[in-house]
Design an enzyme around this catalytic site. Structure first.
Site, PDB file in Angstrom:
ATOM      1  N   LYS A 277      19.360  20.365 -33.964  1.00  0.00           N
ATOM      2  CA  LYS A 277      18.841  21.070 -35.132  1.00  0.00           C
ATOM      3  C   LYS A 277      19.965  21.737 -35.934  1.00  0.00           C
ATOM      4  CE  LYS A 277      14.405  20.212 -34.909  1.00  0.00           C
ATOM      5  NZ  LYS A 277      13.749  19.388 -35.956  1.00  0.00           N
TER       6      LYS A 277
ATOM      7  N   TYR B 219      18.451  20.267 -27.970  1.00  0.00           N
ATOM      8  CA  TYR B 219      17.611  20.453 -29.156  1.00  0.00           C
ATOM      9  C   TYR B 219      18.302  21.359 -30.172  1.00  0.00           C
ATOM     10  CZ  TYR B 219      13.304  21.327 -31.807  1.00  0.00           C
ATOM     11  OH  TYR B 219      12.356  21.424 -32.801  1.00  0.00           O
TER      12      TYR B 219
ATOM     13  N   ALA C 115       5.398  27.200 -34.612  1.00  0.00           N
ATOM     14  CA  ALA C 115       4.215  26.763 -35.359  1.00  0.00           C
ATOM     15  C   ALA C 115       3.306  26.077 -34.341  1.00  0.00           C
ATOM     16  CB  ALA C 115       4.597  25.817 -36.483  1.00  0.00           C
TER      17      ALA C 115
ATOM     18  N   ASP D 275       4.840   7.389 -38.059  1.00  0.00           N
ATOM     19  CA  ASP D 275       4.953   7.992 -36.736  1.00  0.00           C
ATOM     20  C   ASP D 275       5.280   6.873 -35.753  1.00  0.00           C
ATOM     21  OD1 ASP D 275       3.870  10.948 -35.616  1.00  0.00           O
ATOM     22  OD2 ASP D 275       4.019   9.392 -34.082  1.00  0.00           O
TER      23      ASP D 275
ATOM     24  N   ASP E 111       9.726   4.024 -35.707  1.00  0.00           N
ATOM     25  CA  ASP E 111      10.563   4.695 -34.719  1.00  0.00           C
ATOM     26  C   ASP E 111      11.892   4.996 -35.404  1.00  0.00           C
ATOM     27  OD1 ASP E 111      12.280   5.436 -32.688  1.00  0.00           O
ATOM     28  OD2 ASP E 111      11.714   3.812 -31.336  1.00  0.00           O
ATOM     29  N   VAL E 112      12.189   6.265 -35.611  1.00  0.00           N
ATOM     30  CA  VAL E 112      13.376   6.627 -36.390  1.00  0.00           C
ATOM     31  C   VAL E 112      14.682   6.345 -35.658  1.00  0.00           C
ATOM     32  CG1 VAL E 112      12.132   8.361 -37.742  1.00  0.00           C
ATOM     33  CG2 VAL E 112      13.334   9.059 -35.645  1.00  0.00           C
TER      34      VAL E 112
ATOM     35  N   ASN F  83      10.518  14.919 -40.594  1.00  0.00           N
ATOM     36  CA  ASN F  83       9.923  15.820 -39.609  1.00  0.00           C
ATOM     37  C   ASN F  83      10.132  15.345 -38.174  1.00  0.00           C
ATOM     38  OD1 ASN F  83       7.979  18.002 -38.766  1.00  0.00           O
ATOM     39  ND2 ASN F  83       6.785  16.208 -38.133  1.00  0.00           N
TER      40      ASN F  83
END
Length: 262
Positions: free
Chosen positions: A174, A170, A203, A50, A78-79, A105
């Site tokens: 996606k 977003y 979710a 994370d 950090d992606v 994720n």
């Protein structure tokens, strides 16, 4: 509509015994954290990551207390930084000797109408959500290509199919994750690696409640056939299925965990 109650939590069945997994954005109470727990319950060894180092360390401590230090490791990542991404996957192989499962994720949302959206808002969401998934997939596939085995599961969203005001950045990210999943699956099949995605809708978890208005949460909930939000572990269950041998002939698919699919 009368809401259907959440089902009883399903215990693990050892579906992933002996497997090693990496899960990004796994420090919180959302899908990433739930997925890490479900993978552990199914017998996998899990490296969680994370960008929030403190929360990551706290979640590592909770999981370690329950599943043991041999089953759990953690590394901040950090992606948006490819050096950190490569270090994460190097650590997975170093810690556990192999890389079997990757759950991408990490994602970033936000609300802004397109006409008022800044370049920075657009770029930041795309860099975490789409480019970050690309960086992690690239690093994972380079290792899985050598072993001729592995599974990647990406977290997409029904917003990649369905329009929602204020979510252009977003939704574009996606939808890109969905297309990336399909293309990578065709390439990876040649060396025995499967690539799929899940597309949740709502979710619910504490962080989402903090950043979403009650009115929007109510609207999104009302759109669902069950008249309730999904529990993060219900999405994690589908991820476990995609990571397990039960989906051995499934690749290039985006599985909707919602009634709001096309």
């Amino acid at each position: 509509m009368t809401a259907v109650e959440s089902p009883t939590y399903v215990p693990g069945h050892g579906l992933l015994a002996g497997r090693t997994a990496v899960v990004t954005a796994a420090a919180g109470a959302g899908i990433g954290g739930a997925t890490a727990r479900r993978l552990l319950e199914e017998g996998a060894r899990v490296l969680i990551s994370d960008a929030h180092a403190r929360r990551l360390k706290e979640h590592e401590a909770r999981l370690t207390a329950e599943f043991g230090a041999d089953a759990v490791a953690a590394l901040p990542c950090d992606v948006t930084d490819d050096t950190q991404v490569r270090a994460l996957f190097d650590a997975a192989v170093r810690e556990h000797g192999r890389l079997d499962i990757v759950v991408n994720n990490a994602g970033l949302g936000g609300t802004a109408e397109l006409a008022d959206m800044s370049d920075d808002q657009w770029t930041r969401v795309l860099d975490v959500t789409l480019n970050g998934t690309f960086r992690c997939m690239r690093a994972a596939l380079r290792r899985m290509r050598e072993t001729g085995d592995g599974v990647i599961v990406n977290n997409a969203s029904v917003v990649g199919w369905r329009a929602q005001a204020g979510q252009a950045h977003y939704a574009a990210a996606k939808a890109g994750v969905m297309a990336l999943t399909r293309c990578a699956a065709v390439e990876a099949a040649a060396y025995g690696v499967r690539v799929n995605a899940v597309a949740p809708s709502l979710a619910l978890h504490p962080h989402l409640v903090k950043v979403t208005t009650p009115e929007l949460l109510a609207e999104l909930t009302a759109r669902e056939a069950y008249g309730r939000h999904a529990e993060p572990w219900e999405v994690a269950n589908v991820i476990v299925f995609l990571a397990s041998g039960y989906s051995s002939y499934l690749t290039g698919e985006v599985v909707s965990v919602s009634s709001r699919h096309p």
